[in-house]
Design a protein around this motif. Structure first.
Motif, PDB file in Angstrom:
ATOM      1  N   TYR A 153       9.917  -5.552   3.125  1.00 20.49           N
ATOM      2  CA  TYR A 153       9.933  -6.642   4.090  1.00 20.49           C
ATOM      3  C   TYR A 153      11.292  -7.343   4.027  1.00 20.49           C
ATOM      4  O   TYR A 153      11.885  -7.477   2.952  1.00 20.49           O
ATOM      5  CB  TYR A 153       8.821  -7.635   3.738  1.00 20.49           C
ATOM      6  N   LYS A 187      -7.974  -2.331   3.570  1.00 21.89           N
ATOM      7  CA  LYS A 187      -7.696  -3.673   3.054  1.00 21.89           C
ATOM      8  C   LYS A 187      -6.454  -4.257   3.701  1.00 21.89           C
ATOM      9  O   LYS A 187      -5.663  -3.547   4.327  1.00 21.89           O
ATOM     10  CB  LYS A 187      -7.534  -3.627   1.534  1.00 21.89           C
ATOM     11  N   GLU A 188      -6.285  -5.563   3.528  1.00 22.13           N
ATOM     12  CA  GLU A 188      -5.127  -6.234   4.094  1.00 22.13           C
ATOM     13  C   GLU A 188      -3.877  -5.930   3.263  1.00 22.13           C
ATOM     14  O   GLU A 188      -3.963  -5.557   2.086  1.00 22.13           O
ATOM     15  CB  GLU A 188      -5.363  -7.747   4.139  1.00 22.13           C
ATOM     16  N   ARG A 189      -2.738  -6.146   3.895  1.00 21.63           N
ATOM     17  CA  ARG A 189      -1.467  -5.986   3.195  1.00 21.63           C
ATOM     18  C   ARG A 189      -1.227  -7.231   2.335  1.00 21.63           C
ATOM     19  O   ARG A 189      -1.244  -8.352   2.836  1.00 21.63           O
ATOM     20  CB  ARG A 189      -0.345  -5.799   4.212  1.00 21.63           C
ATOM     21  N   ASP A 190      -0.992  -7.021   1.063  1.00 24.98           N
ATOM     22  CA  ASP A 190      -0.861  -8.124   0.117  1.00 24.98           C
ATOM     23  C   ASP A 190       0.552  -8.235  -0.442  1.00 24.98           C
ATOM     24  O   ASP A 190       1.229  -7.227  -0.654  1.00 24.98           O
ATOM     25  CB  ASP A 190      -1.827  -7.945  -1.061  1.00 24.98           C
ATOM     26  N   TYR A 240       5.361  -5.629  -0.161  1.00 24.75           N
ATOM     27  CA  TYR A 240       3.927  -5.819   0.003  1.00 24.75           C
ATOM     28  C   TYR A 240       3.261  -4.472  -0.222  1.00 24.75           C
ATOM     29  O   TYR A 240       3.914  -3.434  -0.156  1.00 24.75           O
ATOM     30  CB  TYR A 240       3.608  -6.339   1.410  1.00 24.75           C
ATOM     31  N   GLN A 279      -0.574  -2.085   0.400  1.00 21.97           N
ATOM     32  CA  GLN A 279      -1.810  -1.998   1.162  1.00 21.97           C
ATOM     33  C   GLN A 279      -2.554  -0.730   0.787  1.00 21.97           C
ATOM     34  O   GLN A 279      -1.945   0.337   0.652  1.00 21.97           O
ATOM     35  CB  GLN A 279      -1.500  -2.000   2.668  1.00 21.97           C
ATOM     36  N   TRP A 307       9.758  -4.825   8.917  1.00 26.20           N
ATOM     37  CA  TRP A 307       9.003  -4.036   7.953  1.00 26.20           C
ATOM     38  C   TRP A 307       9.495  -2.599   7.915  1.00 26.20           C
ATOM     39  O   TRP A 307       9.896  -2.048   8.952  1.00 26.20           O
ATOM     40  CB  TRP A 307       7.514  -4.026   8.321  1.00 26.20           C
TER      41      TRP A 307
END
Length: 121
Positions: A96, A43-46, A37, A39, A111
């Motif tokens: 992840y 902002k959000e973790r994508d 992921y 980030q 994580w």
């Protein structure tokens, strides 16, 4: 517990390549999925990419055709090969894993600490 250690981040010019690695360690019975992921501040973790124990992969639309995720099951390691990098790929990349500990009957999400990727000329 499961420890995830990432490596391979850094500074690269647009169009360049990097390979991230993530090694899982600990009292692991099995890992059902691993992934990456990313980030950026505020902002959000994508999702970037994930891979299952049967090597089924899933990619964010923004990285399809440029990034490849693969695993070495014996080494409990996942890799993210990133090609044709763009400035918008700049982010902290987090490893992840969905893993089951020895003696446990369920899977938990784990994580890593993250590794910075900066794409800039």
């Amino acid at each position: 517990q499961v420890q995830l250690v990432e490596s391979g981040g850094g500074l690269v010019q647009p169009g360049g390549s990097l390979r991230l690695s993530c090694v899982a360690s600990g009292s692991i019975f099995s890992i059902s999925a691993m992934g990456w992921y990313r980030q950026t501040p505020g902002k959000e973790r994508d999702l970037v990419a994930t891979i299952t124990s049967t090597s089924t992969t899933n990619y964010a639309d923004s990285v399809k055709g440029r990034f490849t995720i693969f695993r070495d099951h014996a080494k409990k390691t996942a890799y993210l090969q990133m090609n044709s990098l763009k400035p918008e790929d700049t982010a902290a990349y987090y490893c992840y894993a969905k893993a089951r500990l020895s003696g446990s009957t369920y899977y938990l999400d784990y994580w890593g600490q993250g590794t910075q990727v900066t794409v800039s000329s």
